[in-house]
Design a protein around this motif. Structure first.
Motif, PDB file in Angstrom:
ATOM      1  N   LEU A  17     -24.285  22.105  55.534  1.00 21.41           N
ATOM      2  CA  LEU A  17     -25.577  21.601  55.100  1.00 21.41           C
ATOM      3  C   LEU A  17     -25.359  20.319  54.317  1.00 21.41           C
ATOM      4  O   LEU A  17     -24.369  20.189  53.594  1.00 21.41           O
ATOM      5  N   ASP A  18     -26.250  19.366  54.455  1.00 22.80           N
ATOM      6  CA  ASP A  18     -26.133  18.090  53.764  1.00 22.80           C
ATOM      7  C   ASP A  18     -27.298  17.950  52.792  1.00 22.80           C
ATOM      8  O   ASP A  18     -28.365  17.477  53.155  1.00 22.80           O
ATOM      9  N   SER A  19     -27.072  18.378  51.565  1.00 23.21           N
ATOM     10  CA  SER A  19     -28.144  18.331  50.574  1.00 23.21           C
ATOM     11  C   SER A  19     -28.437  16.905  50.118  1.00 23.21           C
ATOM     12  O   SER A  19     -29.536  16.625  49.643  1.00 23.21           O
ATOM     13  N   ALA A  20     -27.488  15.985  50.261  1.00 24.06           N
ATOM     14  CA  ALA A  20     -27.722  14.596  49.869  1.00 24.06           C
ATOM     15  C   ALA A  20     -28.715  13.917  50.812  1.00 24.06           C
ATOM     16  O   ALA A  20     -29.561  13.143  50.376  1.00 24.06           O
ATOM     17  N   ASN A  21     -28.626  14.184  52.112  1.00 23.63           N
ATOM     18  CA  ASN A  21     -29.535  13.600  53.090  1.00 23.63           C
ATOM     19  C   ASN A  21     -30.630  14.577  53.506  1.00 23.63           C
ATOM     20  O   ASN A  21     -31.418  14.255  54.382  1.00 23.63           O
ATOM     21  N   GLY A  22     -30.657  15.738  52.900  1.00 15.01           N
ATOM     22  CA  GLY A  22     -31.624  16.753  53.288  1.00 15.01           C
ATOM     23  C   GLY A  22     -32.929  16.616  52.535  1.00 15.01           C
ATOM     24  O   GLY A  22     -32.966  16.174  51.397  1.00 15.01           O
ATOM     25  N   LYS A  23     -34.005  16.996  53.183  1.00 19.21           N
ATOM     26  CA  LYS A  23     -35.324  16.975  52.556  1.00 19.21           C
ATOM     27  C   LYS A  23     -35.699  18.356  52.026  1.00 19.21           C
ATOM     28  O   LYS A  23     -36.247  18.478  50.950  1.00 19.21           O
ATOM     29  N   ILE A  24     -35.413  19.397  52.783  1.00 20.40           N
ATOM     30  CA  ILE A  24     -35.764  20.755  52.348  1.00 20.40           C
ATOM     31  C   ILE A  24     -34.491  21.527  52.027  1.00 20.40           C
ATOM     32  O   ILE A  24     -34.223  21.854  50.880  1.00 20.40           O
ATOM     33  N   ALA A  25     -33.684  21.813  53.032  1.00 24.93           N
ATOM     34  CA  ALA A  25     -32.477  22.611  52.815  1.00 24.93           C
ATOM     35  C   ALA A  25     -31.215  21.903  53.281  1.00 24.93           C
ATOM     36  O   ALA A  25     -30.126  22.411  53.085  1.00 24.93           O
ATOM     37  N   GLY A  26     -31.353  20.750  53.918  1.00 25.87           N
ATOM     38  CA  GLY A  26     -30.186  20.024  54.392  1.00 25.87           C
ATOM     39  C   GLY A  26     -29.739  20.379  55.791  1.00 25.87           C
ATOM     40  O   GLY A  26     -28.678  19.936  56.233  1.00 25.87           O
ATOM     41  N   VAL A  27     -30.530  21.164  56.504  1.00 23.05           N
ATOM     42  CA  VAL A  27     -30.153  21.588  57.855  1.00 23.05           C
ATOM     43  C   VAL A  27     -30.142  20.394  58.804  1.00 23.05           C
ATOM     44  O   VAL A  27     -29.163  20.155  59.513  1.00 23.05           O
ATOM     45  N   CYS A  28     -31.221  19.630  58.819  1.00 26.10           N
ATOM     46  CA  CYS A  28     -31.301  18.480  59.731  1.00 26.10           C
ATOM     47  C   CYS A  28     -30.259  17.422  59.362  1.00 26.10           C
ATOM     48  O   CYS A  28     -29.664  16.802  60.245  1.00 26.10           O
ATOM     49  N   GLY A  29     -30.029  17.212  58.075  1.00 28.65           N
ATOM     50  CA  GLY A  29     -28.997  16.272  57.645  1.00 28.65           C
ATOM     51  C   GLY A  29     -27.608  16.726  58.060  1.00 28.65           C
ATOM     52  O   GLY A  29     -26.771  15.924  58.471  1.00 28.65           O
ATOM     53  N   GLY A  30     -27.354  18.020  57.983  1.00 24.00           N
ATOM     54  CA  GLY A  30     -26.068  18.566  58.410  1.00 24.00           C
ATOM     55  C   GLY A  30     -25.858  18.448  59.902  1.00 24.00           C
ATOM     56  O   GLY A  30     -24.765  18.112  60.369  1.00 24.00           O
ATOM     57  N   ILE A  31     -26.904  18.715  60.670  1.00 22.85           N
ATOM     58  CA  ILE A  31     -26.811  18.572  62.128  1.00 22.85           C
ATOM     59  C   ILE A  31     -26.568  17.114  62.483  1.00 22.85           C
ATOM     60  O   ILE A  31     -25.747  16.798  63.348  1.00 22.85           O
ATOM     61  N   ALA A  32     -27.265  16.205  61.807  1.00 23.03           N
ATOM     62  CA  ALA A  32     -27.089  14.779  62.072  1.00 23.03           C
ATOM     63  C   ALA A  32     -25.674  14.326  61.728  1.00 23.03           C
ATOM     64  O   ALA A  32     -25.071  13.540  62.475  1.00 23.03           O
ATOM     65  N   ASN A  33     -25.126  14.802  60.626  1.00 22.32           N
ATOM     66  CA  ASN A  33     -23.746  14.446  60.268  1.00 22.32           C
ATOM     67  C   ASN A  33     -22.756  14.987  61.281  1.00 22.32           C
ATOM     68  O   ASN A  33     -21.792  14.313  61.640  1.00 22.32           O
ATOM     69  N   TYR A  34     -22.970  16.205  61.745  1.00 23.36           N
ATOM     70  CA  TYR A  34     -22.046  16.827  62.694  1.00 23.36           C
ATOM     71  C   TYR A  34     -22.005  16.062  64.015  1.00 23.36           C
ATOM     72  O   TYR A  34     -20.943  15.841  64.578  1.00 23.36           O
ATOM     73  N   PHE A  35     -23.184  15.648  64.498  1.00 21.66           N
ATOM     74  CA  PHE A  35     -23.249  14.937  65.766  1.00 21.66           C
ATOM     75  C   PHE A  35     -23.228  13.418  65.606  1.00 21.66           C
ATOM     76  O   PHE A  35     -23.333  12.687  66.592  1.00 21.66           O
ATOM     77  N   LYS A  36     -23.131  12.950  64.341  1.00 20.80           N
ATOM     78  CA  LYS A  36     -23.052  11.521  64.016  1.00 20.80           C
ATOM     79  C   LYS A  36     -24.240  10.744  64.575  1.00 20.80           C
ATOM     80  O   LYS A  36     -24.090   9.742  65.258  1.00 20.80           O
ATOM     81  N   ILE A  37     -25.454  11.249  64.261  1.00 18.91           N
ATOM     82  CA  ILE A  37     -26.679  10.568  64.639  1.00 18.91           C
ATOM     83  C   ILE A  37     -27.556  10.430  63.396  1.00 18.91           C
ATOM     84  O   ILE A  37     -27.266  11.002  62.344  1.00 18.91           O
ATOM     85  N   ASP A  38     -28.647   9.691  63.519  1.00 21.84           N
ATOM     86  CA  ASP A  38     -29.569   9.472  62.412  1.00 21.84           C
ATOM     87  C   ASP A  38     -30.327  10.766  62.086  1.00 21.84           C
ATOM     88  O   ASP A  38     -30.842  11.421  62.998  1.00 21.84           O
ATOM     89  N   PRO A  39     -30.410  11.151  60.808  1.00 24.57           N
ATOM     90  CA  PRO A  39     -31.135  12.375  60.451  1.00 24.57           C
ATOM     91  C   PRO A  39     -32.613  12.346  60.840  1.00 24.57           C
ATOM     92  O   PRO A  39     -33.206  13.389  61.102  1.00 24.57           O
ATOM     93  N   LEU A  40     -33.213  11.163  60.895  1.00 26.81           N
ATOM     94  CA  LEU A  40     -34.614  11.061  61.277  1.00 26.81           C
ATOM     95  C   LEU A  40     -34.843  11.575  62.702  1.00 26.81           C
ATOM     96  O   LEU A  40     -35.861  12.226  62.973  1.00 26.81           O
ATOM     97  N   ILE A  41     -33.902  11.335  63.584  1.00 24.69           N
ATOM     98  CA  ILE A  41     -34.017  11.818  64.967  1.00 24.69           C
ATOM     99  C   ILE A  41     -34.033  13.338  64.991  1.00 24.69           C
ATOM    100  O   ILE A  41     -34.850  13.954  65.676  1.00 24.69           O
ATOM    101  N   VAL A  42     -33.160  13.946  64.229  1.00 23.60           N
ATOM    102  CA  VAL A  42     -33.098  15.416  64.187  1.00 23.60           C
ATOM    103  C   VAL A  42     -34.374  15.981  63.575  1.00 23.60           C
ATOM    104  O   VAL A  42     -34.919  16.974  64.062  1.00 23.60           O
ATOM    105  N   ARG A  43     -34.881  15.337  62.521  1.00 25.11           N
ATOM    106  CA  ARG A  43     -36.125  15.800  61.902  1.00 25.11           C
ATOM    107  C   ARG A  43     -37.301  15.704  62.872  1.00 25.11           C
ATOM    108  O   ARG A  43     -38.153  16.596  62.912  1.00 25.11           O
TER     109      ARG A  43
END
Length: 69
Positions: A17-43
């Motif tokens: 989980l990426d709490s630094a780039n996360g808005k609620i729990a960091g799930v979308c930020g963590g997925i974005a970091n794992y796949f090396k894409i922009d967190p906005l796309i995942v959101r």
């Protein structure tokens, strides 16, 4: 043949989980970091999936959040 993602020091990459780039729990930020894409796309994918999928992506989000803790 081995497609396991590696970090810079050679260890296998793990989902976190990426709490630094996360808005609620960091799930979308963590997925974005794992796949090396922009967190906005995942959101956006999760938001569209929640609307079109009648809330099923909200359930996926909660499951990922609980399993990643």
């Amino acid at each position: 043949m081995n497609k396991i993602r590696k970090t810079s020091n050679g260890t296998p990459a793990r989902f976190r989980l990426d709490s630094a780039n996360g808005k609620i729990a960091g799930v979308c930020g963590g997925i974005a970091n794992y796949f090396k894409i922009d967190p906005l796309i995942v959101r956006l994918i999760f938001a569209i999936g929640a609307i079109v999928g009648f809330g099923s992506f909200i359930l996926f989000y909660l499951v990922i959040w609980l399993l990643a803790n």
